[in-house]
Design an enzyme around this catalytic site. Structure first.
Site, PDB file in Angstrom:
ATOM      1  N   HIS A   1       0.842  -1.205   0.000  1.00 54.20           N
ATOM      2  CA  HIS A   1       0.000   0.000   0.000  1.00 54.20           C
ATOM      3  C   HIS A   1       0.874   1.251   0.000  1.00 54.20           C
ATOM      4  O   HIS A   1       0.615   2.222  -0.727  1.00 54.20           O
ATOM      5  CB  HIS A   1      -0.899   0.020   1.241  1.00 54.20           C
ATOM      6  CG  HIS A   1      -1.872  -1.103   1.315  1.00 54.20           C
ATOM      7  ND1 HIS A   1      -1.510  -2.377   1.679  1.00 54.20           N
ATOM      8  CD2 HIS A   1      -3.215  -1.143   1.077  1.00 54.20           C
ATOM      9  CE1 HIS A   1      -2.570  -3.159   1.676  1.00 54.20           C
ATOM     10  NE2 HIS A   1      -3.619  -2.440   1.307  1.00 54.20           N
TER      11      HIS A   1
ATOM     12  N   ASP B   1       6.526  -2.776   8.825  1.00 59.35           N
ATOM     13  CA  ASP B   1       6.250  -2.830   7.388  1.00 59.35           C
ATOM     14  C   ASP B   1       6.100  -1.436   6.801  1.00 59.35           C
ATOM     15  O   ASP B   1       6.546  -1.163   5.681  1.00 59.35           O
ATOM     16  CB  ASP B   1       4.961  -3.622   7.128  1.00 59.35           C
ATOM     17  CG  ASP B   1       4.982  -5.006   7.747  1.00 59.35           C
ATOM     18  OD1 ASP B   1       6.081  -5.500   8.024  1.00 59.35           O
ATOM     19  OD2 ASP B   1       3.897  -5.580   7.950  1.00 59.35           O
TER      20      ASP B   1
ATOM     21  N   HIS C   1      -0.921  -4.294   8.514  1.00 62.73           N
ATOM     22  CA  HIS C   1       0.525  -4.515   8.543  1.00 62.73           C
ATOM     23  C   HIS C   1       1.047  -4.218   9.939  1.00 62.73           C
ATOM     24  O   HIS C   1       0.406  -3.519  10.724  1.00 62.73           O
ATOM     25  CB  HIS C   1       1.238  -3.585   7.546  1.00 62.73           C
ATOM     26  CG  HIS C   1       1.217  -4.062   6.133  1.00 62.73           C
ATOM     27  ND1 HIS C   1       2.093  -4.999   5.631  1.00 62.73           N
ATOM     28  CD2 HIS C   1       0.416  -3.714   5.098  1.00 62.73           C
ATOM     29  CE1 HIS C   1       1.831  -5.207   4.356  1.00 62.73           C
ATOM     30  NE2 HIS C   1       0.823  -4.440   4.008  1.00 62.73           N
TER      31      HIS C   1
END
Length: 262
Positions: free
Chosen positions: A158, A203, A199
């Site tokens: 993302h 991350d 996440h």
């Protein structure tokens, strides 16, 4: 009044034809880069699907972000156009491919237990049964496989997409307000990703410095995008210099004075 509308409509149609012709010419030259970038998007999806087969649910790791953030969340023909669509997409896809290549290596190196609800022990989606055929793996179960994937954690995909698009607009965009809003949005997204347990915090943190470093170094290796003053060189050669000058004015939205072709 009707004469004015007709004249403006004619200019708009000429602009559309001119821009389309340039973009098509660029696409005919750069299609291999576009195709390569798109193919790598599939490779990345295939890799993310593959790591789900070896994902094993386990206790959720301790994460400072989970403690600090509670679980509360379950332009093509404008006159101001400065760049060419085909060239900017070649650049964006190059950034994506470089970042996703590093991401694939990272999440295959060590598989972490997914923190999201569908990746936890007891969930039917946490593990995948062995595939019945090669085709089942190649199809990657899009888009469900992307939405309910597990194991592809470090670093956040993302954030890769968000940071690359925001950085690209920051460099080539024209509206300061939109740039500010874009950066605020990607910062807010960082917190929302962790808050939703999509996440781990690591991350997102790794994505912030990795993506920015990759874009910085890859951008240095790529040729700079030509400005609009070189547009006339991309147009088909014409013996009529007046028509060539008119096309240049259409592209740059300037007067006929060459000094204003900026």
């Amino acid at each position: 009044m009707s004469f004015y509308i007709g004249r403006e409509s004619s200019k708009l149609w000429k602009r559309i034809c001119t821009e389309s012709g340039i973009e098509i010419n660029l696409l005919s030259e750069k299609w291999k880069y576009i195709l390569g970038g798109l193919i790598f998007q599939y490779i990345h999806g295939f890799a993310a699907r593959g790591v789900h087969y070896i994902h094993r649910p386990g206790p959720t790791l301790q994460d400072v972000g989970f403690f600090l953030l509670p679980w509360t969340f379950h332009p093509f023909f404008f006159k101001i156009k400065k760049i060419y669509t085909v060239l900017i997409w070649c650049r964006v896809l190059a950034f994506l491919a470089a970042c996703q290549f590093l991401r694939i290596i990272t999440f295959y190196s060590t598989q972490l237990p997914g923190p999201n609800y569908h990746c936890r022990e007891g969930s039917k989606l946490a593990t995948l049964p062995p595939p019945n055929s090669v085709l089942e793996v190649l199809l990657i179960n899009f888009p469900r496989g992307m939405l309910y994937g597990c194991g592809d954690l470090i670093f956040s995909s993302h954030m890769i997409f968000s940071l690359i698009f925001v950085r690209t607009y920051h460099k080539y965009g024209t509206q300061r307000f939109i740039k500010l809003c874009a950066w605020l949005a990607v910062i807010a997204q960082s917190f929302l990703i962790v808050a939703s347990h999509k996440h781990y915090t690591v991350d997102v943190v790794v994505a912030w410095y990795t993506v920015n470093l990759v874009v910085f170094f890859v951008d240095k290796q790529l040729p700079e995008l030509p400005d609009r003053t070189s547009a006339v060189l991309i147009l088909p050669l014409s013996k009529d210099s007046k028509a060539k000058e008119e096309n240049h004015k259409l592209l740059n939205a300037n007067s006929g004075d060459p000094a204003e072709w900026i």
